[in-house]
Design a protein around this motif. Structure first.
Motif, mmCIF file in Angstrom:
data_model
loop_
_atom_site.group_PDB
_atom_site.id
_atom_site.type_symbol
_atom_site.label_atom_id
_atom_site.label_comp_id
_atom_site.label_asym_id
_atom_site.label_seq_id
_atom_site.Cartn_x
_atom_site.Cartn_y
_atom_site.Cartn_z
ATOM 1 N N LYS A 7 -0.391 3.684 34.260
ATOM 2 C CA LYS A 7 0.685 4.620 34.556
ATOM 3 C C LYS A 7 1.152 4.434 35.994
ATOM 4 O O LYS A 7 0.377 4.081 36.875
ATOM 5 C CB LYS A 7 0.229 6.069 34.343
ATOM 6 C CG LYS A 7 -0.044 6.414 32.882
ATOM 7 C CD LYS A 7 -0.256 7.892 32.679
ATOM 8 C CE LYS A 7 -0.433 8.220 31.192
ATOM 9 N NZ LYS A 7 -0.595 9.675 30.966
ATOM 10 N N TRP A 8 2.450 4.703 36.198
ATOM 11 C CA TRP A 8 3.040 4.668 37.532
ATOM 12 C C TRP A 8 2.996 6.063 38.154
ATOM 13 O O TRP A 8 3.294 7.063 37.497
ATOM 14 C CB TRP A 8 4.480 4.194 37.483
ATOM 15 C CG TRP A 8 4.611 2.705 37.411
ATOM 16 C CD1 TRP A 8 4.749 1.934 36.288
ATOM 17 C CD2 TRP A 8 4.630 1.804 38.526
ATOM 18 N NE1 TRP A 8 4.839 0.598 36.638
ATOM 19 C CE2 TRP A 8 4.776 0.492 37.998
ATOM 20 C CE3 TRP A 8 4.543 1.972 39.912
ATOM 21 C CZ2 TRP A 8 4.831 -0.635 38.822
ATOM 22 C CZ3 TRP A 8 4.594 0.849 40.719
ATOM 23 C CH2 TRP A 8 4.731 -0.433 40.179
ATOM 24 N N HIS A 68 0.969 1.584 40.767
ATOM 25 C CA HIS A 68 0.674 1.358 39.356
ATOM 26 C C HIS A 68 -0.837 1.437 39.182
ATOM 27 O O HIS A 68 -1.589 0.687 39.818
ATOM 28 C CB HIS A 68 1.195 -0.021 38.927
ATOM 29 C CG HIS A 68 1.329 -0.181 37.459
ATOM 30 N ND1 HIS A 68 1.564 -1.379 36.835
ATOM 31 C CD2 HIS A 68 1.266 0.732 36.435
ATOM 32 C CE1 HIS A 68 1.635 -1.213 35.540
ATOM 33 N NE2 HIS A 68 1.453 0.068 35.276
ATOM 34 N N ASP A 90 11.226 6.579 42.194
ATOM 35 C CA ASP A 90 10.777 5.187 42.261
ATOM 36 C C ASP A 90 9.289 5.088 41.949
ATOM 37 O O ASP A 90 8.480 5.953 42.338
ATOM 38 C CB ASP A 90 11.004 4.610 43.668
ATOM 39 C CG ASP A 90 12.446 4.242 43.929
ATOM 40 O OD1 ASP A 90 13.265 4.325 42.978
ATOM 41 O OD2 ASP A 90 12.758 3.836 45.068
ATOM 42 N N GLY A 91 8.901 3.978 41.273
ATOM 43 C CA GLY A 91 7.491 3.704 41.057
ATOM 44 C C GLY A 91 6.842 3.259 42.358
ATOM 45 O O GLY A 91 7.284 2.308 42.993
ATOM 46 N N ARG A 131 7.635 -5.666 44.651
ATOM 47 C CA ARG A 131 6.359 -5.147 44.164
ATOM 48 C C ARG A 131 5.318 -6.255 44.162
ATOM 49 O O ARG A 131 5.653 -7.442 44.197
ATOM 50 C CB ARG A 131 6.497 -4.582 42.744
ATOM 51 C CG ARG A 131 7.320 -3.303 42.660
ATOM 52 C CD ARG A 131 7.477 -2.855 41.214
ATOM 53 N NE ARG A 131 8.155 -1.564 41.107
ATOM 54 C CZ ARG A 131 8.510 -0.997 39.968
ATOM 55 N NH1 ARG A 131 8.260 -1.614 38.821
ATOM 56 N NH2 ARG A 131 9.103 0.170 39.963
ATOM 57 N N HIS A 165 1.717 -2.094 43.363
ATOM 58 C CA HIS A 165 2.410 -1.094 44.185
ATOM 59 C C HIS A 165 3.693 -1.701 44.743
ATOM 60 O O HIS A 165 3.884 -2.920 44.754
ATOM 61 C CB HIS A 165 1.518 -0.556 45.307
ATOM 62 C CG HIS A 165 1.053 -1.589 46.305
ATOM 63 N ND1 HIS A 165 1.901 -2.206 47.208
ATOM 64 C CD2 HIS A 165 -0.184 -2.093 46.547
ATOM 65 C CE1 HIS A 165 1.211 -3.038 47.964
ATOM 66 N NE2 HIS A 165 -0.050 -3.004 47.577
ATOM 67 N N THR A 166 4.567 -0.846 45.212
ATOM 68 C CA THR A 166 5.779 -1.306 45.862
ATOM 69 C C THR A 166 5.453 -1.819 47.257
ATOM 70 O O THR A 166 4.535 -1.320 47.916
ATOM 71 C CB THR A 166 6.836 -0.188 45.946
ATOM 72 O OG1 THR A 166 8.008 -0.703 46.577
ATOM 73 C CG2 THR A 166 6.327 1.007 46.747
ATOM 74 N N ARG A 215 5.049 8.125 40.758
ATOM 75 C CA ARG A 215 6.417 8.002 41.243
ATOM 76 C C ARG A 215 6.703 8.938 42.417
ATOM 77 O O ARG A 215 6.008 9.944 42.613
ATOM 78 C CB ARG A 215 7.408 8.246 40.095
ATOM 79 C CG ARG A 215 7.256 7.235 38.967
ATOM 80 C CD ARG A 215 8.316 7.325 37.896
ATOM 81 N NE ARG A 215 8.134 6.257 36.934
ATOM 82 C CZ ARG A 215 8.617 5.032 37.071
ATOM 83 N NH1 ARG A 215 9.352 4.732 38.147
ATOM 84 N NH2 ARG A 215 8.392 4.106 36.161
#
Length: 340
Positions: free
Chosen positions: A269-270, A334, A330-331, A170, A320-321, A272
């Protein structure tokens, strides 16, 4: 600890404090070593031995100013793979001169030496050091290291800045987190000058919580990703620390970048993944987004299915991922929520 106060003016900035004057500083003792005023000294605080009997120590640099003032600690690599903060502290230490410093700077660039060597977030027993404070003298390795840090570093300080990055796979946009119900914490967060500041509640076992329980304001700086240097994130961190030191009356140095009022948010907040597959993002760090705006889409490996990802909020992408392979739940992104 110093009784110097920082307050916020009506515009949310840091007020000019009463002059520190040039009262001579006093010696400070850490780990049984006395550091005299006007001196910079590197210390090694023994932690534990490896199975090979090699001794690992906590490296600490103390800059004891020539004049009296607040005491600030800098810490990085509590998670051993979060290395941006290590270079931030290195650069700050090259700039701060003891004969110009009002107060004391205690810098610990690598708190989790075990994880740093292994390029791992955790300690050898897989414990998260930042869930182990305030620690214990006779507990687990994490508890003992946390106790050592609290006893030899935090106990001397009036303020703290703890440096982090995003976790593995991330990345974070430069941001400062803290408990902004505390006026001192809010004032120094504004002075730091990160693009965004986020009110954040305490996490059990964290360094920030343990310090707050002692009445010490702490900022958490998050920027970049694990095991990578991000030069923009590092530059923002160096400048931010120097600006906090200037606001506290500790050090006068030229501002490297124009100071701007940060964006302030109360909630993050994420977003997902609704399904597993391969992520194709459509937004970048720091980007402002509108509710229902496309953040990207998820496909399968064969092109048979595509799932859109729309934002549930108005906000700003603060993380972010980086891994395009995602599992359901998965998140992915963000968001700092600016309006629901």
């Amino acid at each position: 600890m110093s009784d110097v106060n920082v307050s916020r003016d009506t515009k949310g900035g840091v007020e000019e404090r009463s002059p520190l004057g040039r009262q001579p500083g006093t010696a400070i003792a850490i780990g049984g070593v006395e550091v005299l005023p006007g001196r910079k000294q590197r210390l090694e605080l023994p932690i534990a031995r490896l199975p090979t009997q090699t001794l690992l120590s906590l490296p600490v640099t103390v800059i004891n100013g020539r004049y009296q003032g607040p005491c600030l600690w800098l810490s990085a690599a509590i998670h051993g793979d979060e290395i941006n903060g290590v270079d931030i502290i290195r650069q700050v230490l090259t700039q701060v001169k003891p004969h110009r410093l009002h107060g004391r700077l205690i810098a610990v660039p690598i708190v989790n030496m075990f994880g740093f060597i292994e390029q791992s977030r955790y300690l050898p027993d897989r414990r998260d050091l930042n869930r182990s404070f305030p620690g214990s003298k006779r507990g687990s390795l994490a508890a003992r290291l946390a106790h050592l840090f609290m006893t030899e570093v935090v106990a001397h300080c009036d303020y703290g800045i703890d440096l982090h990055t995003a976790s593995f796979h991330r990345v974070n946009w430069p941001q400062v987190r803290g408990d902004f119900s505390n006026a001192k914490t809010y004032a120094v967060a504004k002075a730091f000058g990160a693009p965004i500041i986020i009110h954040s509640s305490m996490r059990d076992g964290s360094l920030r919580q343990a310090a707050a329980n002692r009445g010490i304001p702490v900022l958490l700086y998050e920027a970049g990703e694990a095991l990578r240097f991000d030069q923009d994130a590092i530059a923002t961190g160096v400048t931010g620390i120097l600006q906090v030191m200037s606001a506290l009356g500790m050090y006068s140095s030229p501002i490297l970048h124009p100071s701007v009022d940060p964006i302030e948010v109360q909630e993050t907040k994420w977003v997902r993944a609704s399904r597993s597959g391969m992520l194709h993002p459509a937004v970048t760090l720091g980007q402002s987004i509108q509710k229902k705006q496309s953040l990207g889409f998820i496909t399968d490996a064969f092109g048979d299915r595509t799932s859109k990802i729309d934002s549930p909020y108005n906000g700003i992408v603060i993380g972010h991922t980086n891994n395009p392979l995602v599992n359901q739940g998965d998140g992915l992104f963000h968001l700092a929520v600016t309006e629901s």
